[in-house]
Design an enzyme around this catalytic site. Structure first.
Site, mmCIF file in Angstrom:
data_model
loop_
_atom_site.group_PDB
_atom_site.id
_atom_site.type_symbol
_atom_site.label_atom_id
_atom_site.label_comp_id
_atom_site.label_asym_id
_atom_site.label_seq_id
_atom_site.Cartn_x
_atom_site.Cartn_y
_atom_site.Cartn_z
ATOM 1 N N GLU A 93 0.988 -1.242 0.204
ATOM 2 C CA GLU A 93 0.053 -0.044 -0.399
ATOM 3 C C GLU A 93 0.998 1.295 0.196
ATOM 4 O O GLU A 93 1.995 1.502 0.650
ATOM 5 C CB GLU A 93 -1.246 -0.523 1.116
ATOM 6 C CG GLU A 93 -2.344 -0.699 1.294
ATOM 7 C CD GLU A 93 -2.200 -1.803 2.112
ATOM 8 O OE1 GLU A 93 -3.303 -3.076 1.908
ATOM 9 O OE2 GLU A 93 -1.736 -2.183 3.164
ATOM 10 N N THR A 94 0.336 1.982 -0.603
ATOM 11 C CA THR A 94 0.993 3.466 -1.056
ATOM 12 C C THR A 94 -0.182 4.581 -0.382
ATOM 13 O O THR A 94 -1.424 5.246 -0.409
ATOM 14 C CB THR A 94 1.114 4.261 -1.851
ATOM 15 O OG1 THR A 94 2.394 3.098 -2.394
ATOM 16 C CG2 THR A 94 1.837 5.408 -1.889
#
Length: 296
Positions: A45-46
């Protein structure tokens, strides 16, 4: 140019836990640009930080897999809150970071005492059961296991949802957990049957209550070293399995061990006679890198 930072989350040790990219001042980015940057980082995830819609809150955030945006995730929430809390503070502190996520408002309490820093948040959605009649033989085949390795004591496979949906698969011991891996075509058949993209496989652990692995190859993450959202939704699975009684119960979870990225996650469940009434996730994070991202 955009400022970014990476942290390893759910660990106090660099290069363990779950890596996270935090992109600051992302107000002018389009959804397509955020997705492109998340694909470039290629982490599970970002998280993109924007100005809050309500000035009483800390920030609005948007969270992306390499392949799609998601409304909520645990390790971006923990890592981003710790990063924002530490930006302008020195010494010991306790502060509230309030994040506007697509799933809802997520207050996060961040504390630092000496070299130890932790963040804890309450899940924005209480988890609930979805499917409880999935076939053990298909589950076993999808993970390269035998049907006799699926389940332990009162724990049986089921899907639960609390924002995201996860298939929870208890296995009989740590050896079976180590052997588990997605196997096609059974995996895709199982995910279609469960209407999910993620399987959280768990068993009683050494030096923890449960050790787990989380697989999501069709969502762009073959295996995740720490999954805060699944850990929160695990509360419903544990309640259904009789592992939670009314009152407050705390569990120590381990994940990512088989990947060489051990992660430690604290799960606290408040429950009444009808089930969980609040679920909280706690973890640490350590900074790893920082830099700038060019825009097209």
């Amino acid at each position: 140019m955009l400022e970014f930072h990476t942290l390893d989350v759910f660990t106090e040790t660099p290069f363990a836990g779950n890596p996270l990219a935090v992109v600051l001042d992302a107000d002018d980015l389009t959804t397509s640009e955020m997705q492109t940057i998340a694909r470039e980082f290629n982490l599970s995830e970002t998280i993109f930080v924007q100005a809050p819609q309500d000035p009483a809150h800390t920030a609005r955030v948007r969270i992306f897999f390499p392949t799609a945006e998601i409304p909520f995730a645990g390790h971006p929430t923990i890592g981003c809150a710790i990063h924002l809390a530490c930006q302008n503070r020195t010494g010991d502190f306790e502060t509230l970071i309030t994040l506007e996520e697509e799933a809802g408002l997520v207050p996060v309490t961040v504390t630092r005492h000496g070299n130890q820093i932790e963040a804890e948040f309450a899940a924005p959605v209480l988890p609930f059961a979805v499917l409880t009649d999935l076939p053990s033989d298909l589950i076993a085949a999808s993970l390269g296991l035998h049907a006799r390795q699926i389940g332990f004591t009162t724990h049986r496979p089921a899907t639960h949802q609390g924002g995201p949906r996860f298939l929870f698969v208890p296995v009989d011991n740590l050896a079976s957990l180590a052997l588990a891996k997605p196997c096609e075509p059974h995996w895709s058949a199982l995910m279609s049957r469960a209407d999910a993209h993620n399987a959280y496989v768990y068993t009683p652990g050494d030096n923890c209550d449960f050790q787990a692995r989380m697989f999501a190859p069709t969502a762009g993450t073959y295996e995740d070293p720490a999954t805060g959202s699944a850990s929160a939704i695990l509360a419903a699975q544990l309640w259904a399995s009789g592992a939670v009684a009314p009152g407050t119960t705390k569990f120590a979870l381990r994940q990512g061990v088989e990947m060489g990225r051990p992660s430690s996650i604290g799960l606290t469940i408040d429950a009444d006679a009808n089930g969980p009434t609040a679920v909280r996730i706690k973890g640490s994070a350590v900074p790893i890198s920082s830099g700038q991202i060019r825009r097209r």
